[in-house]
Design a protein around this motif. Structure first.
Motif, short mmCIF file in Angstrom:
data_model
loop_
_atom_site.label_atom_id
_atom_site.label_comp_id
_atom_site.label_asym_id
_atom_site.label_seq_id
_atom_site.Cartn_x
_atom_site.Cartn_y
_atom_site.Cartn_z
N VAL A 130 0.86 -1.18 0.00
CA VAL A 130 0.00 0.00 0.00
C VAL A 130 0.90 1.23 0.00
O VAL A 130 1.70 1.42 0.91
CB VAL A 130 -0.91 0.04 1.25
CG1 VAL A 130 -1.82 1.27 1.21
CG2 VAL A 130 -1.71 -1.24 1.38
N GLU A 131 0.78 2.05 -1.04
CA GLU A 131 1.54 3.31 -1.08
C GLU A 131 0.62 4.44 -1.53
O GLU A 131 -0.38 4.21 -2.20
CB GLU A 131 2.80 3.18 -1.95
CG GLU A 131 2.55 2.82 -3.38
CD GLU A 131 2.49 4.02 -4.30
OE1 GLU A 131 2.39 5.16 -3.79
OE2 GLU A 131 2.52 3.82 -5.52
N GLN A 132 0.98 5.67 -1.15
CA GLN A 132 0.10 6.81 -1.38
C GLN A 132 0.83 8.01 -1.98
O GLN A 132 0.58 9.15 -1.63
CB GLN A 132 -0.57 7.21 -0.06
CG GLN A 132 -1.44 6.10 0.53
CD GLN A 132 -2.04 6.48 1.86
OE1 GLN A 132 -1.38 6.42 2.88
NE2 GLN A 132 -3.30 6.89 1.85
N LYS A 133 1.74 7.73 -2.90
CA LYS A 133 2.55 8.80 -3.47
C LYS A 133 1.72 9.90 -4.11
O LYS A 133 1.97 11.09 -3.89
CB LYS A 133 3.53 8.22 -4.49
CG LYS A 133 4.68 7.44 -3.89
CD LYS A 133 5.65 6.96 -4.98
CE LYS A 133 6.81 6.20 -4.37
NZ LYS A 133 7.75 5.70 -5.41
N GLU A 134 0.75 9.51 -4.91
CA GLU A 134 -0.05 10.52 -5.62
C GLU A 134 -0.85 11.37 -4.65
O GLU A 134 -0.90 12.60 -4.76
CB GLU A 134 -0.97 9.86 -6.64
CG GLU A 134 -1.76 10.86 -7.45
CD GLU A 134 -2.58 10.22 -8.56
OE1 GLU A 134 -3.33 10.95 -9.23
OE2 GLU A 134 -2.47 8.99 -8.74
N TYR A 135 -1.48 10.72 -3.69
CA TYR A 135 -2.26 11.45 -2.68
C TYR A 135 -1.38 12.43 -1.92
O TYR A 135 -1.71 13.59 -1.75
CB TYR A 135 -2.91 10.45 -1.72
CG TYR A 135 -3.59 11.11 -0.53
CD1 TYR A 135 -4.89 11.59 -0.63
CD2 TYR A 135 -2.92 11.25 0.68
CE1 TYR A 135 -5.52 12.19 0.46
CE2 TYR A 135 -3.54 11.85 1.77
CZ TYR A 135 -4.83 12.32 1.65
OH TYR A 135 -5.44 12.93 2.73
N ILE A 136 -0.21 11.95 -1.47
CA ILE A 136 0.69 12.78 -0.67
C ILE A 136 1.27 13.92 -1.48
O ILE A 136 1.48 15.03 -0.97
CB ILE A 136 1.80 11.90 -0.06
CG1 ILE A 136 1.20 10.95 0.98
CG2 ILE A 136 2.91 12.74 0.56
CD1 ILE A 136 2.15 9.88 1.47
N SER A 137 1.52 13.68 -2.77
CA SER A 137 2.10 14.74 -3.61
C SER A 137 1.16 15.93 -3.75
O SER A 137 1.61 17.05 -4.05
CB SER A 137 2.43 14.17 -4.99
OG SER A 137 1.25 13.86 -5.72
N ASN A 210 7.74 16.09 6.21
CA ASN A 210 8.31 14.79 6.56
C ASN A 210 7.57 13.67 5.83
O ASN A 210 8.20 12.72 5.32
CB ASN A 210 8.23 14.57 8.07
CG ASN A 210 8.89 13.27 8.51
OD1 ASN A 210 9.93 12.88 7.97
ND2 ASN A 210 8.29 12.61 9.49
N VAL A 211 6.24 13.78 5.76
CA VAL A 211 5.44 12.79 5.06
C VAL A 211 5.82 12.75 3.58
O VAL A 211 5.98 11.68 2.98
CB VAL A 211 3.94 13.08 5.24
CG1 VAL A 211 3.09 12.25 4.27
CG2 VAL A 211 3.51 12.80 6.67
N LYS A 212 5.98 13.92 2.99
CA LYS A 212 6.37 13.98 1.58
C LYS A 212 7.76 13.38 1.37
O LYS A 212 8.01 12.65 0.39
CB LYS A 212 6.35 15.43 1.09
CG LYS A 212 4.96 15.99 0.81
CD LYS A 212 5.04 17.42 0.33
CE LYS A 212 3.68 17.94 -0.08
NZ LYS A 212 3.20 17.40 -1.37
N SER A 213 8.68 13.67 2.29
CA SER A 213 10.04 13.14 2.18
C SER A 213 10.03 11.61 2.28
O SER A 213 10.72 10.92 1.51
CB SER A 213 10.92 13.74 3.27
OG SER A 213 12.22 13.20 3.24
N LEU A 214 9.25 11.09 3.22
CA LEU A 214 9.16 9.64 3.37
C LEU A 214 8.56 8.99 2.12
O LEU A 214 9.02 7.94 1.67
CB LEU A 214 8.29 9.30 4.59
CG LEU A 214 8.90 9.57 5.97
CD1 LEU A 214 7.84 9.45 7.06
CD2 LEU A 214 10.04 8.62 6.24
N SER A 215 7.55 9.64 1.57
CA SER A 215 6.92 9.11 0.37
C SER A 215 7.88 9.08 -0.81
O SER A 215 7.98 8.09 -1.53
CB SER A 215 5.68 9.95 0.02
OG SER A 215 5.09 9.50 -1.17
#
Length: 243
Positions: A130-137, A210-215
């Motif tokens: 489960v990943e959320q790159k698009e949402y987080i971006s 931080n969330v963006k960096s982790l993603s």
């Protein structure tokens, strides 16, 4: 139960006398009762093809072979659904259910797809990622003018409080779904909303970065495949789901 009546359109309807009232016999999109009516309809159809609702987790259904072996799991979120399983019993049940619910083939996704702000795919070892790159971006920081930054202990304005609640709410999604390492920071911000200061606005922006960096570094949640034989399911909920 609730009943709804409305007037015909001004241009009239075929075979409907002027001045008549029309009764809505089915759920109408946009009305308060529509989601409840959809849920009742979906639940009936799901159980008719062989699934059983879990009493401990509303909206989750399981399908078993005649010998009791688990072969499918399905859960609903409003009008979206996610199902997993294998075998002829599972495939037959899902094909009939999707047909009964009139779900178009182009709306049926499998393998790798997006679902409620998550990107899901299964690895060759059957683990699920489960990943959320698009949402987080798409997360945006709270705009804090330089003048406000000079007074970090000042109470937030109503508009700033609204911005803080919005960002914290958006951050809560990845904290729950794919980034448990930021769960404390998000929870801490949630508890500060009603007494928030400018420093909390800056803190929320920091957590977002931080969330963006982790993603960007590839952070995701990987659920290893497990043998369901002799396993049990445990759910912890608050009193809001009682009854």
């Amino acid at each position: 139960g609730e009943q709804l009546f409305f007037l015909p359109p001004k241009e009239g309807l075929p075979n409907v006398p002027p001045g008549s009232l029309i009764q809505a016999l089915k759920g109408v999109f946009g009305l308060r009762i529509a989601p409840r009516l959809w849920w009742k309809k979906a639940r009936t159809m799901i159980t008719q093809v062989g699934f059983t609702a879990l009493a401990t987790v509303p909206g989750v259904f399981v399908l078993r072979e005649k010998d009791g072996t688990l072969c499918g799991i399905l859960f609903l979120h409003v009008d979206d659904g996610l199902d997993v399983g294998d075998g002829p019993t599972y495939r037959k049940a899902m094909e009939k259910l999707l047909g009964d619910l009139d779900v178009p083939k182009d709306k049926r996704k499998s393998g790798e797809f997006d679902f409620l702000g998550r990107h899901l795919f299964q690895m060759p070892d059957f683990s699920i990622v489960v990943e959320q790159k698009e949402y987080i971006s798409n997360l945006k920081p709270i705009v804090v003018p330089s003048g406000r930054r000079m007074s970090p202990e000042s109470a937030v304005t109503p508009a700033e409080k609204g911005d803080l609640m919005s960002l914290v709410g958006q951050l809560a999604w990845p904290a729950r779904e794919s980034m448990p390492q930021v769960a404390y920071d998000v929870s801490n911000l949630q508890q500060r909303v009603n007494t928030a200061t400018v420093s909390d606005l800056l803190r929320a922006n920091s957590v977002m970065r931080n969330v963006k960096s982790l993603s960007q570094a590839g952070c995701c949640l990987k659920a290893k495949a497990v043998d369901l034989e002799n396993r049990c399911f445990v759910s912890a909920t608050d009193t809001s789901s009682a009854g």
